[in-house]
Structure formats: structure tokens, C-alpha cells
Design a protein around this motif. Sequence first.
Motif, PDB file in Angstrom:
ATOM      1  N   LEU A  44      -8.473   9.816 -11.787  1.00 38.97           N
ATOM      2  CA  LEU A  44      -7.102   9.453 -11.265  1.00 38.97           C
ATOM      3  C   LEU A  44      -7.263   8.844  -9.614  1.00 38.97           C
ATOM      4  CD1 LEU A  44      -4.917  12.318 -12.537  1.00 38.97           C
ATOM      5  CD2 LEU A  44      -5.164  10.075 -13.550  1.00 38.97           C
ATOM      6  N   PRO A  45      -6.534   8.062  -9.156  1.00 34.50           N
ATOM      7  CA  PRO A  45      -6.444   7.530  -7.815  1.00 34.50           C
ATOM      8  C   PRO A  45      -5.767   8.836  -6.788  1.00 34.50           C
ATOM      9  CG  PRO A  45      -4.717   6.577  -8.765  1.00 34.50           C
ATOM     10  CD  PRO A  45      -5.347   7.221 -10.019  1.00 34.50           C
ATOM     11  N   ILE A  46      -6.428   9.858  -6.903  1.00 34.31           N
ATOM     12  CA  ILE A  46      -5.733  11.420  -6.075  1.00 34.31           C
ATOM     13  C   ILE A  46      -5.715  10.776  -4.593  1.00 34.31           C
ATOM     14  CG2 ILE A  46      -6.091  13.705  -5.509  1.00 34.31           C
ATOM     15  CD1 ILE A  46      -7.059  14.004  -8.285  1.00 34.31           C
ATOM     16  N   GLY A  47      -4.417  11.324  -4.196  1.00 31.62           N
ATOM     17  CA  GLY A  47      -4.202  10.714  -2.457  1.00 31.62           C
ATOM     18  C   GLY A  47      -4.168  12.363  -2.066  1.00 31.62           C
ATOM     19  N   GLU A  48      -3.681  12.088  -0.633  1.00 30.19           N
ATOM     20  CA  GLU A  48      -2.853  13.365   0.182  1.00 30.19           C
ATOM     21  C   GLU A  48      -1.783  13.884  -0.792  1.00 30.19           C
ATOM     22  OE1 GLU A  48      -2.497  12.058   4.137  1.00 30.19           O
ATOM     23  OE2 GLU A  48      -4.710  11.791   4.388  1.00 30.19           O
ATOM     24  N   GLY A  49      -0.947  13.109  -1.106  1.00 28.63           N
ATOM     25  CA  GLY A  49       0.179  13.694  -1.560  1.00 28.63           C
ATOM     26  C   GLY A  49       0.065  14.605  -2.881  1.00 28.63           C
ATOM     27  N   GLN A  50      -0.919  14.234  -3.676  1.00 36.56           N
ATOM     28  CA  GLN A  50      -1.231  15.015  -4.893  1.00 36.56           C
ATOM     29  C   GLN A  50      -2.086  16.167  -4.329  1.00 36.56           C
ATOM     30  OE1 GLN A  50      -2.039  11.436  -4.891  1.00 36.56           O
ATOM     31  NE2 GLN A  50       0.173  11.270  -5.718  1.00 36.56           N
ATOM     32  N   VAL A  51      -2.689  16.028  -3.744  1.00 37.05           N
ATOM     33  CA  VAL A  51      -3.511  17.409  -3.026  1.00 37.05           C
ATOM     34  C   VAL A  51      -2.373  18.428  -2.493  1.00 37.05           C
ATOM     35  CG1 VAL A  51      -5.100  18.309  -1.122  1.00 37.05           C
ATOM     36  CG2 VAL A  51      -5.816  16.209  -2.517  1.00 37.05           C
ATOM     37  N   ALA A  52      -1.583  17.807  -1.753  1.00 38.30           N
ATOM     38  CA  ALA A  52      -0.525  18.539  -1.071  1.00 38.30           C
ATOM     39  C   ALA A  52       0.037  19.223  -2.031  1.00 38.30           C
ATOM     40  CB  ALA A  52       0.267  17.849  -0.029  1.00 38.30           C
TER      41      ALA A  52
END
Length: 399
Positions: A44-52
Motif C-alpha cells: 500500500l502507498p502508506i503515508g503519514e496519515g495512515q501511520v498516525a
Amino acid sequence: MKRLFFLLFAALVACEEIDHAGEQTGSYPAVIPPEEVARLLAALPIGEGQVAEVRDAVTASVANGYDEEYRMADLFAAPGTGVGDPATKAPGDYEVPLRDLIGDYVRAAAATKAGLSAEDYLQVLAASDMQIYWPFSELEEGRGEWPVITYDPDDGSTVNVGYRIREEADGSRRVEEIIVDEAYARHHPVWVVNRNDDAGYPTLETLRRDHPEWGSDPGGTLVVGPLQSGWVPATKTDASGLRSLVLKAFKMRRQFDPWLAGASEFFVKLGAIDDFYASTEAELLLYQPLITDFMIVVRRLMIAQELPFNVVLVSNWTDQLQTCALMITEDDGGTQTTWKAEGEVKIKSKTYGFGVSLPFHTRDDIVWRGSLSGKYFEHYSDVPSRFGDVDLTFSLVER
């Protein structure tokens, strides 16, 4: 203390979680392998929002007394929700929650495992007992790195393959395989896909929150629970010098499970007769043994730390109660069975035994079990004592 007669958390181990995945229609497996889910997340294109989002969920789970875990059921139903969060809690507001990335990826795939349609696959995943476990998530080291994603092979392994996201100079991403162990997870963010086995049990934190009527002492530390339904005490002959037996603190001396499986879940079970004032043998029949049974989750970072709990085990320990039965287990599942133990009470200089059955599971680690006397609690009140590979501190509190 506002209320002093109660039964704490009786028979929590009798709770069962129902896997509704088996109720889905269609000819597909009810369980998706954790390895497959780990590979999916790494793609997946995981970004800062998903990590948060994942951090919010695991932080909430810890605050509720559970491990650093984010269940798939919550990920799909209420993004950012932790285990034990109240049903009234609103999900987090995320621009692109992780469930949307998963849904887009699965729907865009040319084919899914075992001929599943995309929607069926997502339903099975949401109904599974899988979760994202983020060990050592509260440590600052490694913040800013993309998580390495691995899974628990459920074979006792302490190392496993992990999928690390690497960014190239041109902004593109690739996934590389590395070997991860617990030492690596302490210094870098690692998401472990494993199975949840504690969400069906309330913790002390959730019980305190859900039962504010239990009250507390002026310091706000002692748990007090409700009376057992139908319990009939004998007439008190002397109500002076009342004392409560409290489990003041708990310390785990060693890790009980591999790090990929998560924290250790201990069940502390004590069988006794609360508020015992019988003056004849016939009055003894009016009493039923009470079982306190509650879960303590000890995260891996908390090994060798003395953890304060201050939970009441027996609200009114009288001099007539000679011994009680104590068992500590570390949960590993299996079928339910019982340990038939015995306590003792004294009536007019004569000692009488009473039976009590303490439940546990066949694969559980039995950390310690045996009888403890009133004299022991008096002599070692507020003194840590070793019980197998854990230390317990009991206290007899004057009320």
C-alpha cells in the motif's frame, strides 16, 4: 471507600469471542493467512496519515489496559479506535483511512485468493481476528521511518522476514525483504500482523471506567465491585476492625511469549469467602466462595517493572478466614478446565474446608497456584513476594 461488599470480575475466562467469518456466504476460507495480510499492507502507498491512524489506535488500546494493537474489525468499522474503547467513541477523522487504501488495492487486483470477490475478501478480513501489533510504539527512536511490516508465523519464532518500504531518489518506492527481530523492533517501527486473543476480556482500566458506581478510596485507587447476585451473608457478630485484601502491585520477571505474538496476558484468580462471620457450622452453608478473576496485560517494555494495580481481592477479610486459593496463569488458549482447590474457615476453634473451582485453559502457563493463609497476608502485607516468575505485593488495608 464508598462500597465494600462485592464480587470482582467473576468468571471472565468464560467469555468467548465469536468468529463471524464462518457465517459469510460463498466457498472461500474463513481465515486469511497473516503473511498474506502483511504482504498486502506492504504494497500500500502508506503515508503519514495512515501511520498516525495506527499510532492513535495502539495508543488508545494501551490506555485501556491492552497491548499495542489495532484490530482489523476496528480498522474497518471505526478508524483509529483502540481495543476497549467505548462504543460511543467517535472514530478518528482521517483524510484517507487505512481501510480505504486496503479497499482500493483489493478492488484493483486482477484476482484474489481462492477466487474471492473483492467485497467478499474485505468482509472476511474485517471479520477476522487479525490485527496490527506495533511493539514499542511509545519509544521515540525510529519516528519518521516508514514501518517495516512482518507477521507472526505462530511457531514460536523470534525472527522473521519483514517488508521494508524504501524511497528512491526519484520519489518512487520499492519493497525489500529484511530479517527483523525484537532488537530491531526496539529501534525501528515494526508492524506485526498477528491474531488478537485478549479483546474479549475486560481489563481493570475498562472495568473502572465502565463502573464508576464502584467507587474508590479518597486517593481514587481501590477498585470496588458489586455484590454477587443472591449472596446472603450470615449475621455479623463483630463489625469492628474490617480489612480488605488488596493486590497492590504486580511485576513480571521474564517474557512468556515470543515478541511476534505480543504481550503476556496474566489472569489472577483468587477463591475465598468474603465477609465471613458464621458462628455455627449450619451458617457456613449460607456462604458461597467468591472468585476474583481479572486480566493483567504486561507489555514487553514493562518487564521487571513494578506495576501498581491496587485492586481489591476480598473486601472484608475476617480473622475467621484461615486460607484462600490463589492461581496465576499466563494465557495461551486451549479448552477450558478447572483447578479444584480448597480454602479454610474457622468457627469456634474448629476448622472447616470449602471447595472452589478456578478456571483456566489447557495450554496456559500456570505461573503459580496454591493456598495462602491469613497469617501470610498479615506478615507480608506491603512486601513484594515471588510467585514463580512474577512478583506480587499484597496489602491488608484497614477500612
